[in-house]
Design a protein around this motif. Sequence first.
Motif, PDB file in Angstrom:
ATOM      1  N   TYR A 187       0.809  -1.217   0.000  1.00  0.00           N
ATOM      2  CA  TYR A 187       0.000   0.000   0.000  1.00  0.00           C
ATOM      3  C   TYR A 187       0.844   1.270   0.000  1.00  0.00           C
ATOM      4  N   LYS A 188       2.123   1.123   0.232  1.00  0.00           N
ATOM      5  CA  LYS A 188       3.019   2.275   0.122  1.00  0.00           C
ATOM      6  C   LYS A 188       3.159   2.680  -1.354  1.00  0.00           C
ATOM      7  N   TYR A 189       2.958   1.713  -2.240  1.00  0.00           N
ATOM      8  CA  TYR A 189       3.168   1.927  -3.667  1.00  0.00           C
ATOM      9  C   TYR A 189       1.876   1.990  -4.479  1.00  0.00           C
ATOM     10  N   PHE A 190       0.847   1.276  -4.022  1.00  0.00           N
ATOM     11  CA  PHE A 190      -0.435   1.223  -4.714  1.00  0.00           C
ATOM     12  C   PHE A 190      -1.560   1.328  -3.698  1.00  0.00           C
ATOM     13  N   ALA A 191      -2.542   2.169  -3.995  1.00  0.00           N
ATOM     14  CA  ALA A 191      -3.651   2.387  -3.065  1.00  0.00           C
ATOM     15  C   ALA A 191      -4.488   1.126  -2.876  1.00  0.00           C
ATOM     16  N   ASP A 192      -4.614   0.347  -3.960  1.00  0.00           N
ATOM     17  CA  ASP A 192      -5.424  -0.868  -3.894  1.00  0.00           C
ATOM     18  C   ASP A 192      -5.116  -1.743  -5.102  1.00  0.00           C
ATOM     19  N   LYS A 193      -5.788  -2.867  -5.181  1.00  0.00           N
ATOM     20  CA  LYS A 193      -5.585  -3.810  -6.277  1.00  0.00           C
ATOM     21  C   LYS A 193      -5.909  -3.161  -7.618  1.00  0.00           C
TER      22      LYS A 193
END
Length: 185
Positions: free
Chosen positions: A42-48
Motif C-alpha cells: 500500500y506504500k506503492y499502490f492504493a489498492d488492487k
Amino acid sequence: MKTINRTLILETAERLIEQQGMRKTSLSQVAKELGVSHAALYKYFADKEELWTSLAFGWLNKELEAVFQFDPQPYDSKVKLLHDWLWTLTSSKKNAYDANQKMFKLYTTYIDDNPIVLAEHLHELTEKISELLQHPERTDINAILEAFAVFSAPSFAHSWDSHLQDRFENVWNLLVPGITEKLEK
C-alpha cells in the motif's frame, strides 16, 4: 523486511497474472511472493485496482510504443499521416494479439471492463491524433477512431486475419473523401 519498489511489485504481479490470471491473483499473493507484508504494497499502490491499472497501461504503452512515438516529420499530407498512424495502431494491436493472446485478452478485457480506464486510453489516442494532425476538433477525431474501431478494438481481435490490411484499406478508401475534406480545409 525485504526491500521492494514499484517496478518489482509490477513485475511480480505480472508474472503471477500470467500464471493464474487477474481474478485469481491477489495482493496477498503478490506480497507473499515478494516476501513482504500485504500492507507494504500500500506504500506503492492504493489498492488492487491501481496495481492492475498500472499493469494494464504499462503493457498497453509498451505494445503501442510506435503509436505514441509516431514521427510526423516525413509527412506533408495530414491524410497520409493519419492513414499511416491508424495502420500503425492497427498493426501494433494485431502484433500484441498474435504475440501473446492470453496476456492480450487479460489486459484488454481489464481495460474494456473499466470505463474510467478505457476512457483514459481513448483520450490518449485522441490527444495523439490531435497533436499529430494539429486538428483540435475532437468530434472529427472521435468519429475517425470509431470508424476504425474494428481494426483496433480488442473485441474484434478474433477477426484480425491475413486479410486485415486489405479490409483496412477498403474502409480507408471509402472514408478518405470525408477525411480529406475535414483535414485539408
